[in-house]
Design an enzyme around this catalytic site. Structure first.
Site, PDB file in Angstrom:
ATOM      1  CB  SER A 139      -0.874  -0.006   1.260  1.00  0.00           C
ATOM      2  OG  SER A 139      -1.471   1.252   1.492  1.00  0.00           O
ATOM      3  CE1 TYR A 152      -4.185  -2.197   4.811  1.00  0.00           C
ATOM      4  CE2 TYR A 152      -3.208  -0.032   4.389  1.00  0.00           C
ATOM      5  CZ  TYR A 152      -3.804  -1.197   3.928  1.00  0.00           C
ATOM      6  OH  TYR A 152      -4.021  -1.361   2.590  1.00  0.00           O
TER       7      TYR A 152
END
Length: 265
Positions: A139, A152
């Protein structure tokens, strides 16, 4: 030429399904894996029956990995040209108040699941004639950690590090390793609540005037990545801007992450 084959986790929707459609359109055999059995069945309807196989599996379960890859390569004639480690979840909010259950879940899926796929997939990739590729979804959060998405970001940084290491370890065996680092994608992952806010991450992105990167663009980036030698695939304006700022203006990013803006990257 032998029919090429790609196995995709998190394949029932979002990035995984978009990548599956693109590769299938190029004549590849596709294996879709997901924990969502109903979602897999719905996704399957969009493919020619002889081009697709579906595999219900939890990426945290190594036995299920072995079974699924074994079944898929039995159909593909032993080929695993690309393993796309894409399954992932998001957990948002204050790190200090995150439950240990949520910690174990996100680490198990986002990191251990990717490690399982790489380790169990390795013999299949190595045995594929003409070289193969491992693609791991990280990401833009793997470029600079964002307040409110600590776990995350931690898992995605780890996926990035794993990929960079395997690129070195596996090169001599003809296996390429790539890490996908997309900007905001309008998928269910953005349903998580933003840091310091009652609105979702999707609502925060829209309020900040930031763009959503189309799924087709991300799918094309995966295709391009498989066919080049670049380790990092930055996808979308936000990811590219963040990479530039992290290199040349890290102080500015640090100040921004310290503000409670109700918006995460």
């Amino acid at each position: 030429m032998a029919e090429k084959a790609i196995f995709i986790t998190g394949g029932a929707s979002g990035i995984g399904l978009a990548v599956a459609k693109l590769f299938a359109s190029k004549g590849w055999r596709v294996g879709l894996a997901d924990v969502n059995a109903a979602g897999l069945e719905a996704a399957r309807a969009g493919f020619a029956p002889d081009r697709i196989s579906t595999h219900v599996m939890d990426v945290r379960d190594r036995h299920q990995w072995q079974e699924s890859l074994g079944a898929f390569t039995a159909l593909s004639g032993g080929r695993l040209d690309v393993l796309f480690n894409n399954a992932g979840i998001a957990v948002g909010g204050e790190f200090a108040t995150t439950s240990f259950e949520d910690i174990d879940r996100i680490v198990g899926i986002n990191l251990t699941g990717v490690i399982n796929g790489a380790r169990i997939g390795y013999p299949f990739l190595k045995a594929t004639p003409g070289g193969a590729a491992l693609v791991n979804t990280a990401s833009a959060a793997a470029i600079y950690g964002s307040a409110g998405l600590a776990l995350y970001a931690a898992t995605k940084f780890a996926v990035r590090g794993l990929t960079e290491a395997l690129d070195g370890e596996w090169a001599a065996e003809g296996i390429k390793a790539h890490v996908l680092m997309p900007s905001f994608i309008d998928t269910p992952l953005l349903d998580t609540l933003s840091h310091g806010s009652n609105r979702t991450a999707r609502e925060s992105v829209k309020a900040a005037g930031l763009e959503f990167t189309p799924l087709d663009t991300v799918a094309q980036a995966v295709w391009d990545s498989v066919h080049n030698d670049k380790v990092h695939a930055l996808v979308g304006k936000t990811a590219r801007r963040l990479a530039f700022a992290a290199r040349w203006m890290p102080g500015a990013i640090r100040k921004q992450t310290r503000r409670r803006m109700g918006m995460d990257i």
